[in-house]
Design a protein around this motif. Sequence first.
Motif, PDB file in Angstrom:
ATOM      1  N   THR A 167       0.808  -1.227   0.000  1.00 19.64           N
ATOM      2  CA  THR A 167       0.000   0.000   0.000  1.00 19.64           C
ATOM      3  C   THR A 167       0.836   1.271   0.000  1.00 19.64           C
ATOM      4  N   PHE A 195      10.619   2.768   1.336  1.00 18.61           N
ATOM      5  CA  PHE A 195      11.293   3.862   2.041  1.00 18.61           C
ATOM      6  C   PHE A 195      12.507   3.335   2.790  1.00 18.61           C
ATOM      7  N   HIS A 230       7.122  -5.859   5.744  1.00 20.82           N
ATOM      8  CA  HIS A 230       7.057  -4.406   5.946  1.00 20.82           C
ATOM      9  C   HIS A 230       8.432  -3.816   6.246  1.00 20.82           C
TER      10      HIS A 230
HETATM   11  C1  HEM Z   1       2.689   2.278   7.451  1.00 19.12           C
HETATM   12  C2  HEM Z   1       2.351  -0.918  11.048  1.00 19.12           C
HETATM   13  C3  HEM Z   1       7.046  -0.309  12.045  1.00 19.12           C
HETATM   14  C4  HEM Z   1       7.280   3.163   8.711  1.00 19.12           C
HETATM   15  C5  HEM Z   1       2.202   1.343   8.335  1.00 19.12           C
HETATM   16  C6  HEM Z   1       0.826   0.871   8.357  1.00 19.12           C
HETATM   17  C7  HEM Z   1       0.740  -0.015   9.367  1.00 19.12           C
HETATM   18  C8  HEM Z   1       2.046  -0.104   9.980  1.00 19.12           C
HETATM   19  C9  HEM Z   1      -0.503  -0.781   9.790  1.00 19.12           C
HETATM   20  C10 HEM Z   1      -0.293   1.281   7.386  1.00 19.12           C
HETATM   21  C11 HEM Z   1      -0.323   0.265   6.267  1.00 19.12           C
HETATM   22  C12 HEM Z   1      -1.394   0.528   5.240  1.00 19.12           C
HETATM   23  O1  HEM Z   1      -1.924   1.642   5.188  1.00 19.12           O
HETATM   24  O2  HEM Z   1      -1.676  -0.409   4.482  1.00 19.12           O
HETATM   25  C13 HEM Z   1       3.607  -1.043  11.618  1.00 19.12           C
HETATM   26  C14 HEM Z   1       3.929  -1.941  12.704  1.00 19.12           C
HETATM   27  C15 HEM Z   1       5.257  -1.774  12.982  1.00 19.12           C
HETATM   28  C16 HEM Z   1       5.748  -0.761  12.059  1.00 19.12           C
HETATM   29  C17 HEM Z   1       2.937  -2.881  13.372  1.00 19.12           C
HETATM   30  C18 HEM Z   1       6.134  -2.464  13.994  1.00 19.12           C
HETATM   31  C19 HEM Z   1       5.877  -3.638  14.553  1.00 19.12           C
HETATM   32  C20 HEM Z   1       7.513   0.699  11.249  1.00 19.12           C
HETATM   33  C21 HEM Z   1       8.852   1.239  11.311  1.00 19.12           C
HETATM   34  C22 HEM Z   1       8.923   2.215  10.395  1.00 19.12           C
HETATM   35  C23 HEM Z   1       7.627   2.292   9.727  1.00 19.12           C
HETATM   36  C24 HEM Z   1       9.973   0.787  12.252  1.00 19.12           C
HETATM   37  C25 HEM Z   1      10.149   3.034  10.154  1.00 19.12           C
HETATM   38  C26 HEM Z   1      10.167   4.305   9.829  1.00 19.12           C
HETATM   39  C27 HEM Z   1       6.059   3.206   8.058  1.00 19.12           C
HETATM   40  C28 HEM Z   1       5.751   4.126   6.989  1.00 19.12           C
HETATM   41  C29 HEM Z   1       4.429   3.866   6.605  1.00 19.12           C
HETATM   42  C30 HEM Z   1       3.961   2.794   7.480  1.00 19.12           C
HETATM   43  C31 HEM Z   1       6.686   5.178   6.410  1.00 19.12           C
HETATM   44  C32 HEM Z   1       3.627   4.554   5.485  1.00 19.12           C
HETATM   45  C33 HEM Z   1       3.198   5.908   5.827  1.00 19.12           C
HETATM   46  C34 HEM Z   1       2.320   5.920   7.013  1.00 19.12           C
HETATM   47  O3  HEM Z   1       1.221   5.327   6.943  1.00 19.12           O
HETATM   48  O4  HEM Z   1       2.716   6.507   8.030  1.00 19.12           O
HETATM   49  N1  HEM Z   1       2.905   0.718   9.320  1.00 19.12           N
HETATM   50  N2  HEM Z   1       4.730  -0.357  11.245  1.00 19.12           N
HETATM   51  N3  HEM Z   1       6.805   1.346  10.278  1.00 19.12           N
HETATM   52  N4  HEM Z   1       4.973   2.417   8.330  1.00 19.12           N
HETATM   53 FE1  HEM Z   1       4.884   0.959   9.709  1.00 19.12          FE
END
Ligand code: HEM
Length: 162
Positions: free
Chosen positions: A29, A33, A152
């Motif tokens: 989705t 990055f 992810h």
């Molecule tokens: C988006 C979960 C760790 C960066 C997302 C989304 C979820 C999620 C549910 C939205 C996905 C969608 O819209 O289909 C998680 C979980 C994490 C995790 C459960 C850890 C267990 C991280 C880490 C980063 C990160 C460490 C590092 C920067 C992002 C970015 C997006 C995103 C840039 C897309 C933009 C946004 O929606 O903010 N994440 N994430 N995530 N995640 Fe993670």
Amino acid sequence: PPQLHEVVKPLAWLLGKWRSEHGRGMYPTMKNFTYGEEVEFSHIGQPNLQYRAYSWMGDHDTPMHREIGYVRLQPGSLHVAFIIAHNTGLSEVEEGEVNGTTIKLESKGISRLSFGSEPSVKKIVRTFRMKEEDVLEQVMYMETSRTPLTEHLRIQYKKQKH
Ligand code: HEM
């Protein structure tokens, strides 16, 4: 410093600070990055480790995902549990096995806020693996209410000396 508790000795290799500027993020989705992250495992002599993971984007000025929690082992076994709170409003328990310097984890329970935003996280599967002395890799897969289990995060940390 206190002595490491007998029960958590199989986790001794995790102790310390680990850091990378070159994590790779992806998901169907979103655009791919790059991110940085510092992870620390520490202890205070209790039969648990404390855990924190702070990530950022670009330079250090944009904090991103954060996790704080504890790691426990079932005494006398290699059955491990991570108890984690995320800054995004999730709290979860992941369980799995320690196998040498590899830990495979799967979420057993995820709680979210009544006012959390969509999509909701349904499952988290991740691996911590010390690939060589001073190199720790984490690979994370997640399932959401919209997307099946898909990678992810993928990152290789270097052990920090201080
Ligand atoms: C988006 C979960 C760790 C960066 C997302 C989304 C979820 C999620 C549910 C939205 C996905 C969608 O819209 O289909 C998680 C979980 C994490 C995790 C459960 C850890 C267990 C991280 C880490 C980063 C990160 C460490 C590092 C920067 C992002 C970015 C997006 C995103 C840039 C897309 C933009 C946004 O929606 O903010 N994440 N994430 N995530 N995640 Fe993670």
